[in-house]
Write a protein that holds these residues in place. Structure first.
Motif, PDB file in Angstrom:
ATOM      1  N   ASP A 181      -7.963   1.728   1.018  1.00 55.32           N
ATOM      2  CA  ASP A 181      -7.845   1.000   2.696  1.00 55.32           C
ATOM      3  C   ASP A 181      -7.462  -0.049   1.685  1.00 55.32           C
ATOM      4  OD1 ASP A 181      -9.259  -1.989   3.593  1.00 55.32           O
ATOM      5  OD2 ASP A 181     -10.088  -0.225   5.535  1.00 55.32           O
ATOM      6  N   HIS A 182      -6.599  -1.545   2.484  1.00 57.11           N
ATOM      7  CA  HIS A 182      -5.905  -2.037   1.386  1.00 57.11           C
ATOM      8  C   HIS A 182      -6.832  -3.409   1.696  1.00 57.11           C
ATOM      9  CE1 HIS A 182      -4.556  -5.718   4.067  1.00 57.11           C
ATOM     10  NE2 HIS A 182      -4.914  -4.719   5.254  1.00 57.11           N
ATOM     11  N   GLU A 183      -8.100  -3.437   2.350  1.00 56.03           N
ATOM     12  CA  GLU A 183      -9.112  -4.796   2.839  1.00 56.03           C
ATOM     13  C   GLU A 183     -10.452  -4.354   1.852  1.00 56.03           C
ATOM     14  OE1 GLU A 183      -9.698  -5.927   6.431  1.00 56.03           O
ATOM     15  OE2 GLU A 183      -7.430  -6.595   6.410  1.00 56.03           O
ATOM     16  N   VAL A 222     -11.677   4.746  -1.198  1.00 61.83           N
ATOM     17  CA  VAL A 222     -10.429   5.592  -0.483  1.00 61.83           C
ATOM     18  C   VAL A 222     -10.949   6.155   0.514  1.00 61.83           C
ATOM     19  CG1 VAL A 222      -9.936   8.089  -1.573  1.00 61.83           C
ATOM     20  CG2 VAL A 222     -10.837   5.449  -3.457  1.00 61.83           C
ATOM     21  N   LEU A 223      -9.774   6.248   1.067  1.00 60.65           N
ATOM     22  CA  LEU A 223      -9.907   7.164   2.186  1.00 60.65           C
ATOM     23  C   LEU A 223      -9.362   8.608   2.604  1.00 60.65           C
ATOM     24  CD1 LEU A 223      -8.476   4.422   4.434  1.00 60.65           C
ATOM     25  CD2 LEU A 223     -10.440   4.738   4.443  1.00 60.65           C
ATOM     26  N   VAL A 273       1.318   0.673   6.028  1.00 59.96           N
ATOM     27  CA  VAL A 273       1.134   0.221   4.416  1.00 59.96           C
ATOM     28  C   VAL A 273       1.632  -0.962   3.990  1.00 59.96           C
ATOM     29  CG1 VAL A 273       2.282   1.467   2.810  1.00 59.96           C
ATOM     30  CG2 VAL A 273       2.091   2.681   4.426  1.00 59.96           C
ATOM     31  N   HIS A 274       0.818  -1.223   3.002  1.00 59.91           N
ATOM     32  CA  HIS A 274       1.150  -2.231   2.842  1.00 59.91           C
ATOM     33  C   HIS A 274       1.007  -3.107   0.984  1.00 59.91           C
ATOM     34  CE1 HIS A 274      -1.748  -4.803   6.145  1.00 59.91           C
ATOM     35  NE2 HIS A 274      -1.941  -3.846   5.749  1.00 59.91           N
ATOM     36  N   ASP A 275       0.600  -1.563   0.427  1.00 55.35           N
ATOM     37  CA  ASP A 275       1.581  -1.636  -1.089  1.00 55.35           C
ATOM     38  C   ASP A 275       1.971  -0.127  -1.722  1.00 55.35           C
ATOM     39  OD1 ASP A 275       1.240  -4.306  -1.444  1.00 55.35           O
ATOM     40  OD2 ASP A 275      -0.294  -4.075  -1.545  1.00 55.35           O
ATOM     41  N   ILE A 276       2.054   0.313  -1.838  1.00 56.63           N
ATOM     42  CA  ILE A 276       2.643   1.838  -2.819  1.00 56.63           C
ATOM     43  C   ILE A 276       3.205   1.616  -4.234  1.00 56.63           C
ATOM     44  CG2 ILE A 276       4.389   3.625  -2.967  1.00 56.63           C
ATOM     45  CD1 ILE A 276       5.477   3.263  -0.424  1.00 56.63           C
ATOM     46  N   ASP A 327       2.015   7.231 -15.769  1.00 61.06           N
ATOM     47  CA  ASP A 327       2.096   8.320 -16.047  1.00 61.06           C
ATOM     48  C   ASP A 327       3.504   8.633 -14.957  1.00 61.06           C
ATOM     49  OD1 ASP A 327       0.951   8.884 -18.543  1.00 61.06           O
ATOM     50  OD2 ASP A 327      -0.289   9.871 -17.448  1.00 61.06           O
ATOM     51  N   GLY A 328       3.878   8.124 -13.774  1.00 59.24           N
ATOM     52  CA  GLY A 328       4.627   8.091 -12.954  1.00 59.24           C
ATOM     53  C   GLY A 328       4.424  10.092 -11.941  1.00 59.24           C
ATOM     54  N   ASP A 329       2.681   9.787 -11.682  1.00 53.23           N
ATOM     55  CA  ASP A 329       2.596  11.174 -11.225  1.00 53.23           C
ATOM     56  C   ASP A 329       1.721  11.728 -10.390  1.00 53.23           C
ATOM     57  OD1 ASP A 329       0.387  11.490 -13.118  1.00 53.23           O
ATOM     58  OD2 ASP A 329       0.947  12.761 -14.126  1.00 53.23           O
ATOM     59  N   THR A 330       1.526   9.942  -9.839  1.00 46.91           N
ATOM     60  CA  THR A 330       0.568  10.314  -9.066  1.00 46.91           C
ATOM     61  C   THR A 330       0.716   8.617  -7.801  1.00 46.91           C
ATOM     62  OG1 THR A 330      -0.995  10.695  -9.833  1.00 46.91           O
ATOM     63  CG2 THR A 330      -2.247  10.426  -7.961  1.00 46.91           C
ATOM     64  N   ILE A 331       0.744   8.606  -6.749  1.00 50.44           N
ATOM     65  CA  ILE A 331       1.117   7.348  -5.908  1.00 50.44           C
ATOM     66  C   ILE A 331      -0.153   6.519  -4.991  1.00 50.44           C
ATOM     67  CG2 ILE A 331       2.403   6.322  -3.653  1.00 50.44           C
ATOM     68  CD1 ILE A 331       4.042   7.339  -5.969  1.00 50.44           C
ATOM     69  N   LEU A 332      -0.108   5.423  -5.194  1.00 53.79           N
ATOM     70  CA  LEU A 332      -1.481   5.036  -4.383  1.00 53.79           C
ATOM     71  C   LEU A 332      -1.136   4.233  -3.186  1.00 53.79           C
ATOM     72  CD1 LEU A 332      -4.723   3.721  -4.142  1.00 53.79           C
ATOM     73  CD2 LEU A 332      -3.810   2.406  -5.562  1.00 53.79           C
ATOM     74  N   LEU A 333      -1.197   4.440  -2.214  1.00 54.41           N
ATOM     75  CA  LEU A 333      -1.088   3.606  -0.255  1.00 54.41           C
ATOM     76  C   LEU A 333      -2.002   3.240  -0.431  1.00 54.41           C
ATOM     77  CD1 LEU A 333       1.330   6.385  -1.050  1.00 54.41           C
ATOM     78  CD2 LEU A 333       0.746   6.140   2.091  1.00 54.41           C
TER      79      LEU A 333
END
Length: 137
Positions: A29-31, A35-36, A78-81, A86-92
Motif C-alpha cells: 500500500d503506497h500510503e 504488504v498486500l 500503481v504509484h511507484d515501481i 540484485d534486480g531480481d525482485t520488484i516492489l509495486l
C-alpha cells in the motif's frame, strides 16, 4: 526514442527474470506501507503495468496475463515501481481498491502466528469471495 522510453527500457533491462521468465513482485500500500500480496510478473505483464499504471501479473496456475481486479473489481492503481539491489525482485506501491486477497481480505497476509503456534486473523475481510467469483466446486 524519448527520454521516458530510454528510462523505461533501462528499467526493463535491469530486471533479472528467472529461468521461467518470471520475477517476484511484492505489492505494498503506497500510503501505509502494508504488504498486500506477492505475485509473479513476466516481461509482458511488467510492460503493461508500466504503461497502464494498473497492476498486471502473470498467473502461473492459469498460464496467462492477469489484470488485478479484472473479475473482482479490486484494481490496483500503481504509484511507484521499484527494483531491489540484485534486480531480481520488484516492489509495486499501489492504491488498492477493495481487498487484494482472493479469499476476501485486504492483504494476502491476513493470518498471524501466535506464541502457541496456532494462528489468528489479523486483517479486515473486505468481500465474500463466493459472491465475487462464484462458488468453487
Amino acid at each position: 526514442m524519448s527520454e521516458n522510453q530510454d528510462l523505461q527500457q533501462g528499467f526493463l533491462e535491469t530486471v533479472k527474470f528467472d529461468e521461467k521468465g518470471l520475477v517476484p513482485a511484492i505489492v505494498q500500500d503506497h500510503e501505509t506501507g502494508k504488504v498486500l500480496m506477492m505475485a509473479w510478473m513476466n516481461r509482458e505483464s511488467l510492460e503493461m503495468t508500466l504503461e497502464r499504471k494498473q497492476a498486471c501479473y502473470w498467473s502461473r496456475s492459469r498460464q496467462k496475463l492477469w489484470l488485478k481486479g479484472e473479475s473482482s473489481g479490486n484494481m490496483q492503481d500503481v504509484h511507484d515501481i521499484l527494483i531491489d539491489c540484485d534486480g531480481d525482485t520488484i516492489l509495486l506501491k499501489v492504491s488498492q481498491k477493495g481487498g487484494a486477497c482472493h479469499v476476501g481480505y485486504h492483504s494476502c497476509f491476513y493470518r498471524k502466528a501466535k506464541d502457541d503456534l496456532s494462528m489468528e486473523i489479523c486483517d479486515t475481510l473486505m468481500f465474500d469471495p463466493e459472491e465475487v467469483y462464484g462458488k468453487k466446486s
